[in-house]
Design a protein around this motif. Structure first.
Motif, PDB file in Angstrom:
ATOM      1  N   ASP A 215      39.119  44.603  27.016  1.00 10.45           N
ATOM      2  CA  ASP A 215      38.823  46.031  27.092  1.00 10.45           C
ATOM      3  C   ASP A 215      39.816  46.806  27.948  1.00 10.45           C
ATOM      4  N   GLY A 216      40.814  46.121  28.509  1.00  9.03           N
ATOM      5  CA  GLY A 216      41.814  46.786  29.329  1.00  9.03           C
ATOM      6  C   GLY A 216      41.320  47.236  30.686  1.00  9.03           C
ATOM      7  N   LEU A 217      40.148  46.716  31.107  1.00  7.68           N
ATOM      8  CA  LEU A 217      39.531  47.148  32.353  1.00  7.68           C
ATOM      9  C   LEU A 217      39.150  45.955  33.216  1.00  7.68           C
ATOM     10  N   LEU A 218      38.936  46.216  34.504  1.00  2.00           N
ATOM     11  CA  LEU A 218      38.422  45.234  35.445  1.00  2.00           C
ATOM     12  C   LEU A 218      37.042  45.671  35.919  1.00  2.00           C
ATOM     13  N   ALA A 258      40.549  50.554  35.518  1.00  2.00           N
ATOM     14  CA  ALA A 258      41.836  49.879  35.340  1.00  2.00           C
ATOM     15  C   ALA A 258      42.594  49.685  36.646  1.00  2.00           C
ATOM     16  N   ASN A 259      42.352  50.577  37.621  1.00  3.03           N
ATOM     17  CA  ASN A 259      43.054  50.504  38.904  1.00  3.03           C
ATOM     18  C   ASN A 259      42.041  50.541  40.039  1.00  3.03           C
ATOM     19  N   ILE A 260      42.068  49.513  40.880  1.00  2.00           N
ATOM     20  CA  ILE A 260      41.047  49.320  41.908  1.00  2.00           C
ATOM     21  C   ILE A 260      41.703  49.224  43.279  1.00  2.00           C
ATOM     22  N   THR A 282      42.044  43.552  55.074  1.00  2.00           N
ATOM     23  CA  THR A 282      41.189  44.737  55.200  1.00  2.00           C
ATOM     24  C   THR A 282      41.404  45.691  54.026  1.00  2.00           C
ATOM     25  N   ARG A 283      42.356  45.378  53.150  1.00  2.00           N
ATOM     26  CA  ARG A 283      42.631  46.228  51.997  1.00  2.00           C
ATOM     27  C   ARG A 283      43.372  45.439  50.930  1.00  2.00           C
ATOM     28  N   TYR A 284      43.030  45.669  49.680  1.00  2.00           N
ATOM     29  CA  TYR A 284      43.827  45.112  48.585  1.00  2.00           C
ATOM     30  C   TYR A 284      43.702  46.006  47.364  1.00  2.00           C
ATOM     31  N   GLU A 285      44.673  45.882  46.468  1.00  2.00           N
ATOM     32  CA  GLU A 285      44.686  46.651  45.232  1.00  2.00           C
ATOM     33  C   GLU A 285      44.692  45.694  44.050  1.00  2.00           C
TER      34      GLU A 285
END
Length: 323
Positions: A215-218, A258-260, A282-285
């Motif tokens: 589906d092109g999504l997470l 799509a972008n997290i 403490t952060r990730y993309e």
């Protein structure tokens, strides 16, 4: 038919099923290259000549499958993921049979589907930047703690090592998660946050319903509980309603995009496709790579409905799958 088999001999319990697969696959006039992974050979080196083959077979656990699929991303080379690991969740989510002869037949028929992969990037506690691809899911918090704790017993106990690790850590740390999905910010409070390309775990339980790899999504999954005992409710409902469409999933908050971007109130451990990264973040993309992997599917796979059918290689001695 030219086949490249990339095998990780340290995955799982050392089963010889991959050799059964090879015997079932090869016919007169074929060429099959069997390449063993080693600590000195990374995934990109293992498949650097992949375009010279009709099919690439990845034999190993989910970590091996993920790394080789990422090395092949966008190449269009038909790839069969052969389940030789401990959990083999990619194969289970894809819906292919684990049986060697049937997977060999599927390779010769040559039906493929394009599925998504994901990429996660982070900076570790020493300031070094990292980026890794994933095929299943990545996470921070309790799940990463369990992955790290299970490592010493994984070879001997298999999947049971994760349950043993959970029993040793019944009170995980509760963290504030700020999750930004395609620009929209959400605040959650719980023990773990997962970014998933697919969401089926052991015993065919879907953590969240309708999570697909095409589906092109997470999917972002936050488990909003205060202790491990509260997981019993969602797990019980998962056994009763494995797909999660009827009874739902209490204590689980989900988002899709799509972008997290995930930010935490304090440093938490990180795992990628079941492998601990050995650091706190403490952060990730994370971002989706739509249709990046071209995988072999059989008649059992739900992804076969949108599969691409090419002229197969023939030579199947068994009853053929429907095309």
């Amino acid at each position: 038919m030219r086949t490249l088999i990339v095998h990780n001999p340290k995955s799982g319990f050392g089963s010889d099923a991959i050799y059964q697969f090879q015997r079932a696959l090869v016919r007169e006039g074929d060429e099959c290259v069997f390449r063993l992974l080693s600590p000195q050979m990374d995934a990109a080196d293992a498949v650097k000549d992949a375009k010279g083959f009709d099919v690439v077979v990845i034999s190993g656990g989910d970590g091996t499958a993920s790394s080789v699929l990422m090395a092949l991303a966008g190449s269009g080379v038909p790839t069969c993921v052969f389940p030789s690991g401990t959990a083999n969740l990619f194969n289970a989510n894809l819906g292919n049979t684990p049986e060697p002869q049937s997977l060999a037949r599927a390779c010769r028929i040559g039906k493929t589907a394009d599925v998504d992969l994901g990429v996660i990037s982070w900076t570790d506690d020493k300031g070094a930047a990292h980026e890794r691809g994933f095929a299943l899911m990545s996470g921070t918090g309790y799940d990463a703690q369990l992955m790290q704790a299970a490592l010493p017993n994984k070879a001997a106990l298999g999947q049971a090592a994760y349950y043993a690790a959970a029993l040793e850590n019944p009170r995980p740390e509760v963290v504030d998660f700020t999750v930004t999905v395609d620009g929209q910010k959400h605040t959650c409070h719980g023990i773990m946050c997962l970014v998933a390309n697919n969401a089926m775990i052991q015993n065919e339980i879907q953590i969240v319903p309708n999570c697909r790899m095409d589906d092109g999504l997470l999917d972002v999954i936050v488990v909003e509980i205060a202790n491990a005992a509260q997981l019993i409710g969602p797990l019980f409902l998962g056994l009763v309603d494995r797909e999660g469409n009827k009874l739902g999933r209490p204590h689980i908050e989900t988002f899709r995009g799509a972008n997290i971007v995930v930010e935490t109130s304090e440093p938490v451990p990180l795992e990628v496709d079941g492998e601990s990264e050995g650091c706190a973040v403490t952060r990730y993309e994370a971002r989706a790579l739509p249709g990046a992997a071209r995988v072999i599917v059989d008649a059992m796979s739900p992804y076969g409905k949108n599969a691409q059918v090419r002229e197969g290689f023939g030579g199947t001695e068994d009853v053929d799958y429907p095309k």
